[in-house]
Design an enzyme around this catalytic site. Structure first.
Site, PDB file in Angstrom:
ATOM      1  N   HIS A 192     -45.961  -8.063 -17.279  1.00 18.04           N
ATOM      2  CA  HIS A 192     -46.158  -9.409 -17.799  1.00 18.04           C
ATOM      3  C   HIS A 192     -45.847  -9.442 -19.287  1.00 18.04           C
ATOM      4  O   HIS A 192     -45.865  -8.416 -19.958  1.00 18.04           O
ATOM      5  CB  HIS A 192     -47.592  -9.892 -17.558  1.00 18.04           C
ATOM      6  CG  HIS A 192     -48.630  -9.014 -18.184  1.00 18.04           C
ATOM      7  ND1 HIS A 192     -49.061  -7.841 -17.596  1.00 18.04           N
ATOM      8  CD2 HIS A 192     -49.339  -9.122 -19.332  1.00 18.04           C
ATOM      9  CE1 HIS A 192     -49.981  -7.284 -18.351  1.00 18.04           C
ATOM     10  NE2 HIS A 192     -50.166  -8.043 -19.422  1.00 18.04           N
ATOM     11  N   CYS A 230     -56.634  -7.680 -24.251  1.00 16.94           N
ATOM     12  CA  CYS A 230     -55.438  -6.832 -24.190  1.00 16.94           C
ATOM     13  C   CYS A 230     -54.365  -7.462 -25.061  1.00 16.94           C
ATOM     14  O   CYS A 230     -54.512  -8.612 -25.494  1.00 16.94           O
ATOM     15  CB  CYS A 230     -54.953  -6.666 -22.746  1.00 16.94           C
ATOM     16  SG  CYS A 230     -54.270  -8.172 -22.017  1.00 16.94           S
TER      17      CYS A 230
END
Length: 675
Positions: free
Chosen positions: A67, A193
């Site tokens: 991603h 993250c």
């Protein structure tokens, strides 16, 4: 979610077109391109690869979630692939058979990112993933992911629809069922993250599930791309312990001071949540708090078990990463000022006092002076964020103060490094001191900045600053006097460092060394900057050329990556060679180093100079000896190209010879049997 994934974005037999994670990402990205969701396939895949290089996206349970956020994405999009054989995404338990490619625009709105986040939570549900493995056609798989209850039933489960949007609000405590006994142990957690789309929310879901099984009350603050809702102060005040599962700095970390804390990377929150809960409960039982054990040594990455060398590298890289934008903006503005106004533009009066709108010299002076101001922050920012990497926000003030002192006493880049490390160490030392609870509120705002700034200023002005300034002066004189063999040797060393890890720590050390010289430029430091940039351009350009002239030695995916590597190399983005090095490090890295060493040596020998810290071929007009500079780059690219072709060709020849020998041996074995 139904707008993000359609049947056209689902491939239930991705093995037919992909056997590696790069090929899988490409196969799914091509579907996005076909629907107009991605405008530049290679640019988007480069962003995916850059995110993958930060941390593998494979998760336990057979899941891969490549991603990224990318300027090449027109709208938030999700593509799904299913592999019968499994594709390695770096998960500890083996290959992934469920692959989700998540694409978010660089400026995606909160609502879309929240939906993607809910998918990340669903991936922790075995019923949901089981239904995806049982889905018989792309339409039912897409509907299941989108949360269509009827289609989910066709796919084998309604789990996806039932769970969508059920995550508790991070800012409020979990609701209690009637008659349920209130857990006696309360934990608050923060997950985050680098991208803030997937791992953030998967870690939250994993921790929440483990807490329910352990009979613990746990509330999570997800600091993702969709922003974050601060924990309710009442929840935070009553918490018995804290878990940080993060790969980027925790925002407003001071809120959690004084509580038992476990600090790990985000993947640990996904893979071993029960262990983290048990660990933080044990710390609470022993009475440990952040004041007892000190802050996490590195707030922006890594597990707490890192060795000192790893911690030091991360601290230094923290400072360099924040410094680079100042270097790029300031350095390029200064270079443009020189290009427009000539080499005497540094003598121009202040534009605040004298500016003529129709005079190009005035505009050149404006660019130069803005760049100079941006560049003046280089050393303080370096020192401040080294201290920040060590001690979080309390380290910023003494770090910036120490960096400013380094500039004042002409200690330069080396002084900034020392000031940052000293500031971080001083703050960490203060944080280890036990203090009464009533004073904890003013510690990060008043006490720590006051004491640490005074200590760091004293040390930099009166103790270690002057020796460092003398060392910096000696280094500057040495660079200024470099000529002949000495200059060539330095060029070889810098070239090897730039190409050894292709954008990694050693590469960044060489780059930081060169950029540090631009703070007080001399003829020698400008030569170093030129050699570093030239060598850093070699690996991707060489791989691009090699895939063009000997494509049969490379996979289809590598040949596609080679097309993008032309632009990346020309732009001085050494990371463009990473896909090739990851697939074949024993041949690509030595070949890259050979070419980088040649280019670095020739650039120094030719006396090429560079005032811009970045830009690749686009700043060639700002380079001293530009034609010879291009010759140095071409020579290095040629050496690396020939080397990688020979090494890869030898491997294929060896493999063919091995196969022939095996056939001959098999033939010999059949002869006696026939007799």
């Amino acid at each position: 979610m139904s707008e993000m994934i359609t049947a056209e974005l689902v491939d239930l037999e991705i093995d037919r077109s992909a056997g590696t994670k790069e090929a899988a990402a490409r196969a799914l990205a091509e579907r996005m391109v076909a629907l107009g969701r991605v405008t530049d396939l290679e640019g988007f895949l480069a962003d995916v690869a850059a995110r993958e290089a930060q941390m593998p996206t494979g998760l336990d349970g057979g899941i891969g979630i490549p991603h990224c956020r990318s300027a090449h994405v027109t709208e938030p999009t999700l593509a799904f692939g299913r592999s019968a054989d499994g594709i390695d995404f770096g998960a500890p338990d083996g290959p992934a058979d469920l692959i989700f490619l998540i694409a978010a625009p660089a400026g995606a709105d909160d609502a879309h990112l929240t939906i993607l986040s809910s998918l990340a939570r669903q991936l922790m549900d075995e019923e949901f993933t089981g239904a995806l493995r049982a889905a018989s056609d792309p339409a039912s798989a897409a509907a299941l992911i989108a949360g269509d209850t009827a289609a989910a039933a066709v796919g084998g489960s309604s789990a996806g629809a039932e769970r969508a949007g059920t995550a508790p609000d991070a800012g409020q405590p979990p609701q209690e069922a009637p008659g349920e006994e209130v857990p006696t142990f309360r934990i608050v957690a923060v997950t985050s993250c680098p991208t803030g789309i997937a791992h953030t929310y998967m870690a939250a879901e994993s921790l929440e599930n483990a807490a329910r099984e352990a009979g613990v009350e746990l509330t999570v603050e997800t600091q993702g791309s969709a922003g974050f809702t601060r924990l309710d102060p009442a929840v935070l005040a009553t918490a018995d312990a804290v878990i940080f599962a993060h790969d980027v700095p925790v925002r407003e970390k001071d809120r959690f001071a004084g509580k038992p804390t476990v600090d790990v990377g985000v993947k640990a929150g996904i893979s071993r949540p029960a262990e983290l809960i048990a660990e933080v409960r044990a710390k609470a039982a022993r009475g440990e708090t952040t004041a007892d054990v000190g802050p996490s040594p590195v707030d922006n990455a890594g597990d707490s078990g890192d060795g000192y060398g790893t911690k030091l590298r991360k601290w230094l890289m923290s400072g360099v990463s924040y410094m680079v934008p100042f270097v790029a903006a300031g350095g390029l503005l200064i270079a443009l000022g020189f290009a427009i106004g000539g080499w005497k533009i540094d003598k121009a009066p202040s534009v605040a006092e004298h500016f003529v709108w129709t005079d190009t010299t005035s505009w050149a002076a404006l660019l130069f002076q803005i760049g100079g101001l941006a560049f003046a922050f280089l050393v303080p920012v370096l020192a401040g964020y080294i201290a920040y990497g060590m001690a979080d926000r309390p380290g910023l003030v003494p770090g910036f103060v120490g960096g400013s002192v380094a500039v004042t006493i002409n200690a330069g880049f080396l002084g900034g490094l020392a000031a940052g490390l000293i500031a971080g160490a001083v703050v960490m030392g203060i944080q280890r001191v036990r203090i009464p609870a009533v004073l904890r509120g003013i510690m990060p705002v008043v006490v720590i900045p006051l004491i640490s700034s005074a200590v760091v200023g004293f040390l930099m002005f009166l103790v270690i600053g002057k020796p460092i300034a003398e060392l910096q002066s000696a280094l500057t004189d040495w660079l200024e006097g470099l000529s002949g063999a000495n200059a060539i040797i330095l060029g070889v060393i810098l070239g090897l460092m730039m190409c050894f890890d292709l954008g990694g720590p050693l590469n960044k050390v060489a780059y930081a060394f060169a950029v540090g010289g631009l703070a007080n430029p001399t003829e020698g430091s400008l030569k170093v900057m030129a050699a570093v940039m030239a060598a850093g351009m070699v690996p991707p350009l060489a791989m691009a050329l090699a895939t063009t002239v000997r494509g049969r030695l490379f996979t289809k995916t590598e040949r596609e990556n080679g097309k993008a590597a032309w632009f990346l190399g020309a732009s001085f983005i050494t990371e463009g060679a990473i896909p090739f090095a990851a697939a074949d490090p024993l041949r690509v890295i030595p070949a890259s180093m050979a070419g980088g060493a040649v280019t670095g040596a020739l650039s120094m020998a030719f006396g090429c100079t560079l005032r811009a810290p970045h830009g690749g071929i686009f700043v060639v007009p700002l380079i001293g000896q530009p034609l010879l500079y291009l010759v140095a780059i071409v020579a290095g690219v040629g050496v690396s190209t020939v080397a990688v072709i020979l090494l890869k060709g030898a491997r294929k020849t060896g493999s063919a010879a091995g196969g022939a020998a095996a056939d001959e041996a098999a033939k010999d074995e059949r002869v006696p049997a026939a007799a």
